[in-house]
Design a protein around this motif. Structure first.
Motif, PDB file in Angstrom:
ATOM      1  N   UNK A 113       0.833  -1.203   0.000  1.00 47.85           N
ATOM      2  CA  UNK A 113       0.000   0.000   0.000  1.00 47.85           C
ATOM      3  C   UNK A 113       0.869   1.255   0.000  1.00 47.85           C
ATOM      4  N   UNK A 114       1.975   1.219   0.750  1.00 48.55           N
ATOM      5  CA  UNK A 114       2.872   2.376   0.806  1.00 48.55           C
ATOM      6  C   UNK A 114       3.503   2.644  -0.558  1.00 48.55           C
ATOM      7  N   UNK A 115       3.974   1.598  -1.217  1.00 47.08           N
ATOM      8  CA  UNK A 115       4.568   1.775  -2.547  1.00 47.08           C
ATOM      9  C   UNK A 115       3.540   2.333  -3.533  1.00 47.08           C
ATOM     10  N   UNK A 116       2.340   1.793  -3.491  1.00 45.95           N
ATOM     11  CA  UNK A 116       1.279   2.255  -4.396  1.00 45.95           C
ATOM     12  C   UNK A 116       0.941   3.717  -4.142  1.00 45.95           C
ATOM     13  N   UNK A 117       0.836   4.082  -2.884  1.00 46.37           N
ATOM     14  CA  UNK A 117       0.488   5.461  -2.521  1.00 46.37           C
ATOM     15  C   UNK A 117       1.591   6.433  -2.917  1.00 46.37           C
ATOM     16  N   UNK A 118       2.843   5.997  -2.827  1.00 42.41           N
ATOM     17  CA  UNK A 118       3.960   6.865  -3.230  1.00 42.41           C
ATOM     18  C   UNK A 118       3.976   7.077  -4.736  1.00 42.41           C
ATOM     19  N   UNK A 119       3.640   6.043  -5.477  1.00 47.15           N
ATOM     20  CA  UNK A 119       3.572   6.212  -6.937  1.00 47.15           C
ATOM     21  C   UNK A 119       2.437   7.156  -7.325  1.00 47.15           C
ATOM     22  N   UNK A 120       1.333   7.080  -6.590  1.00 49.82           N
ATOM     23  CA  UNK A 120       0.180   7.946  -6.881  1.00 49.82           C
ATOM     24  C   UNK A 120       0.368   9.362  -6.340  1.00 49.82           C
ATOM     25  N   UNK A 121       1.230   9.497  -5.329  1.00 44.22           N
ATOM     26  CA  UNK A 121       1.390  10.800  -4.688  1.00 44.22           C
ATOM     27  C   UNK A 121       0.330  11.074  -3.647  1.00 44.22           C
ATOM     28  N   UNK A 122      -0.256  10.015  -3.096  1.00 41.58           N
ATOM     29  CA  UNK A 122      -1.327  10.147  -2.099  1.00 41.58           C
ATOM     30  C   UNK A 122      -0.699  10.388  -0.724  1.00 41.58           C
ATOM     31  N   UNK A 123      -0.429  11.646  -0.415  1.00 40.82           N
ATOM     32  CA  UNK A 123       0.304  11.966   0.811  1.00 40.82           C
ATOM     33  C   UNK A 123      -0.514  11.675   2.064  1.00 40.82           C
ATOM     34  N   UNK A 124      -1.823  11.841   2.001  1.00 42.00           N
ATOM     35  CA  UNK A 124      -2.650  11.561   3.179  1.00 42.00           C
ATOM     36  C   UNK A 124      -2.612  10.073   3.521  1.00 42.00           C
ATOM     37  N   UNK A 125      -2.621   9.229   2.487  1.00 45.31           N
ATOM     38  CA  UNK A 125      -2.542   7.790   2.723  1.00 45.31           C
ATOM     39  C   UNK A 125      -1.160   7.407   3.259  1.00 45.31           C
ATOM     40  N   UNK A 126      -0.126   8.040   2.736  1.00 48.52           N
ATOM     41  CA  UNK A 126       1.230   7.768   3.220  1.00 48.52           C
ATOM     42  C   UNK A 126       1.355   8.182   4.685  1.00 48.52           C
ATOM     43  N   UNK A 127       0.796   9.336   5.024  1.00 43.47           N
ATOM     44  CA  UNK A 127       0.813   9.782   6.422  1.00 43.47           C
ATOM     45  C   UNK A 127       0.140   8.753   7.328  1.00 43.47           C
ATOM     46  N   UNK A 184      10.654   9.574  -8.666  1.00 42.02           N
ATOM     47  CA  UNK A 184      10.463   9.175 -10.061  1.00 42.02           C
ATOM     48  C   UNK A 184       9.163   9.728 -10.636  1.00 42.02           C
ATOM     49  N   UNK A 185       8.121   9.773  -9.797  1.00 36.07           N
ATOM     50  CA  UNK A 185       6.801  10.221 -10.259  1.00 36.07           C
ATOM     51  C   UNK A 185       6.578  11.719 -10.045  1.00 36.07           C
ATOM     52  N   UNK A 186       7.567  12.397  -9.473  1.00 36.29           N
ATOM     53  CA  UNK A 186       7.500  13.854  -9.387  1.00 36.29           C
ATOM     54  C   UNK A 186       6.629  14.414  -8.282  1.00 36.29           C
ATOM     55  N   UNK A 187       6.454  13.680  -7.197  1.00 36.44           N
ATOM     56  CA  UNK A 187       5.599  14.154  -6.101  1.00 36.44           C
ATOM     57  C   UNK A 187       6.454  14.891  -5.067  1.00 36.44           C
ATOM     58  N   UNK A 188       6.658  16.172  -5.301  1.00 37.13           N
ATOM     59  CA  UNK A 188       7.608  16.950  -4.500  1.00 37.13           C
ATOM     60  C   UNK A 188       7.199  17.041  -3.030  1.00 37.13           C
ATOM     61  N   UNK A 189       5.930  17.313  -2.766  1.00 38.19           N
ATOM     62  CA  UNK A 189       5.472  17.436  -1.380  1.00 38.19           C
ATOM     63  C   UNK A 189       5.666  16.124  -0.622  1.00 38.19           C
ATOM     64  N   UNK A 190       5.417  15.027  -1.313  1.00 41.47           N
ATOM     65  CA  UNK A 190       5.582  13.713  -0.690  1.00 41.47           C
ATOM     66  C   UNK A 190       7.058  13.417  -0.424  1.00 41.47           C
ATOM     67  N   UNK A 191       7.916  13.803  -1.357  1.00 43.72           N
ATOM     68  CA  UNK A 191       9.363  13.629  -1.160  1.00 43.72           C
ATOM     69  C   UNK A 191       9.810  14.388   0.085  1.00 43.72           C
ATOM     70  N   UNK A 192       9.318  15.605   0.221  1.00 42.64           N
ATOM     71  CA  UNK A 192       9.673  16.428   1.377  1.00 42.64           C
ATOM     72  C   UNK A 192       9.215  15.762   2.677  1.00 42.64           C
ATOM     73  N   UNK A 193       8.016  15.209   2.659  1.00 39.99           N
ATOM     74  CA  UNK A 193       7.491  14.533   3.849  1.00 39.99           C
ATOM     75  C   UNK A 193       8.329  13.304   4.204  1.00 39.99           C
ATOM     76  N   UNK A 194       8.659  12.507   3.205  1.00 35.84           N
ATOM     77  CA  UNK A 194       9.437  11.290   3.447  1.00 35.84           C
ATOM     78  C   UNK A 194      10.820  11.618   4.001  1.00 35.84           C
ATOM     79  N   UNK A 195      11.463  12.627   3.435  1.00 37.34           N
ATOM     80  CA  UNK A 195      12.789  13.016   3.919  1.00 37.34           C
ATOM     81  C   UNK A 195      12.723  13.516   5.362  1.00 37.34           C
TER      82      UNK A 195
END
Length: 434
Positions: A5-19, A45-56
């Protein structure tokens, strides 16, 4: 399933689901799939900048000149993400706070609470704790028992001892990490050699980066002085401990120890060590608590986990409660899922509560036949303040969510509808609509 689910959400850029997965389900941010890729890589890879920032910010690893770091850098869809990666720092305050034990150790070093020794290095003062230094270094063990015995302020005047390097060595003792300028690496290596720290020397010879190590502070197997300053007496057993660890890890013990001992019993074998008798806990359970306080882990079993959970709640140890929750989740079955859910609600174990409702969703057609389940729904509905007839019920909402989540095929949709109908029929029978 959570990792997928985490991998899928990261590809989609679903930050709320990742949270949700990271903060509620405790999914590892640095998990790898069968292609050796991480969630951060797919986000880049998918260009989700806000999600990248959250993960870092929450501990995703992306050091320069490493496989993961270079892969994320070259795979990034945009220059703005590449800039984020370049500015990335190995440990952020937010990531540190996600690991309460690491945060506690760093705070212990920086604030110097209950320190029992100070080092004066060319005008700079460093506060420390004998128990930690002795556990981490045979050199310090020997010095505290010989040349430095009985001294609270230890001046280090050797011209080759660099204050910045000494501070970095202390940081490594406490946290297993070093933040040091490259120009001081040789100074650190010299000190590490003096302190007989072979693991650090090897690390510094490759590069200065985050490192891992064994349990703190007592990961040595030989018998070494631990310099206790408090004795807990439980069922007649004496446990020699350290205020720094108990006060730093538990607000309960912090309040207890700060307000205690104006006039109290002292340990006969060590007259300077006060004794505090702990009631309403067995010495076996206290040992489990002791392991957690010092090593951030403890051995839990179906026989002791509920007792440890009660103690963790009483002594304000949220990390120990989470460990208990993980153990209880492994015990989850159809016979105990309702009891487990009640336990999760009582002790505010959100992840265990979610795992229980997920399990309930799988067996809902059998669950609706149990009177206890109907009573639980009524009780949960009654707990909603000023609830109207058509207002939602948290337990029902959570079960519905898990029934319908990740439903993609036609047969899965049909199966989900059958489960939802069974739940709706129960609600109608007990006179609730939501």
């Amino acid at each position: 399933m959570d990792a997928y689910d985490l991998f899928t959400s990261c590809r989609k850029g679903d930050i709320s689901r990742v949270r949700y997965l990271v903060e509620q389900r405790d999914v590892d941010l640095n998990v790898r799939d069968k292609w050796d890729s991480t969630p951060l890589y797919y986000s880049c890879l998918c260009g989700h900048e806000e999600l990248v920032q959250y993960l870092l910010a929450n501990g995703a690893k992306c050091e320069a000149n490493t496989f993961d770091g270079e892969r994320c850098m070259y795979g990034s869809l945009s220059d703005s993400i590449r800039r984020l990666l370049k500015e990335y720092k190995c440990i952020t305050a937010q990531a540190m706070q996600r690991d309460y034990y690491d945060h506690f150790l760093l705070t212990l070093l920086e604030q110097g609470q209950y320190s029992d020794v100070k080092f004066l290095v060319h005008g700079e003062t460093f506060q420390a704790h004998r128990c930690v230094l002795s556990a981490r270094s045979e050199y310090f063990t020997a010095m505290f028992e010989t040349k430095w015995k009985g001294k609270n302020l230890i001046p280090l005047k050797h011209p080759l001892i660099n204050p910045a390097a000494f501070g970095a060595i202390l940081q490594y003792f406490y946290t297993g990490r070093m933040d040091i300028d490259v120009s001081h690496v040789e100074d650190c290596k010299r000190l590490a050699k003096q302190c007989k720290m072979g693991d650090l020397i090897d690390e510094l010879e490759s590069k200065c980066k985050q490192v891992g190590f064994g349990e703190l502070p007592f990961d040595r197997t030989d018998n070494f002085p631990s310099y206790p300053d408090i004795c807990f007496r439980v069922e007649g057993y004496d446990f020699l401990c350290h205020k720094a660890f108990f006060c730093g890890r538990s607000d309960y013990f912090k309040a207890l120890l700060q307000d205690h001992f104006s006039e109290g019993e002292m340990l006969q074998s060590q007259p300077s060590t006060p004794v505090l008798t702990i009631h309403n806990i067995s010495h076996e359970i206290f040992i489990r608590l002791l392991y957690y306080v010092y090593s951030d882990d403890t051995e839990l079993s179906p026989e002791n986990v509920f007792d440890v959970l009660c103690v963790a709640d009483m002594y304000l140890l949220p990390g120990l409660k989470r460990l208990c929750g993980k153990t209880l989740a492994k015990m989850l079955c159809e016979d105990n899922v309702l009891h487990m859910w009640k336990t999760a609600k009582l002790f505010r174990l959100s992840r265990l509560e979610d795992q229980c409702t997920e399990y309930m969703a799988k067996i809902i057609e059998r669950l609706v036949e149990q009177p206890e389940f109907a009573d639980m729904i009524k009780e949960d509905a009654g707990a909603v303040e000023d609830r109207h007839e058509t207002d939602s019920i948290p337990l029902v909402d959570d079960i519905r969510f898990h029934i319908t989540s990740n439903v993609q095929t036609f047969s899965a949709i049909e199966e989900a509808n059958v489960k939802l109908d069974a739940l709706d029929q129960l609600l109608s029978t007990i006179g609730l609509e939501c």
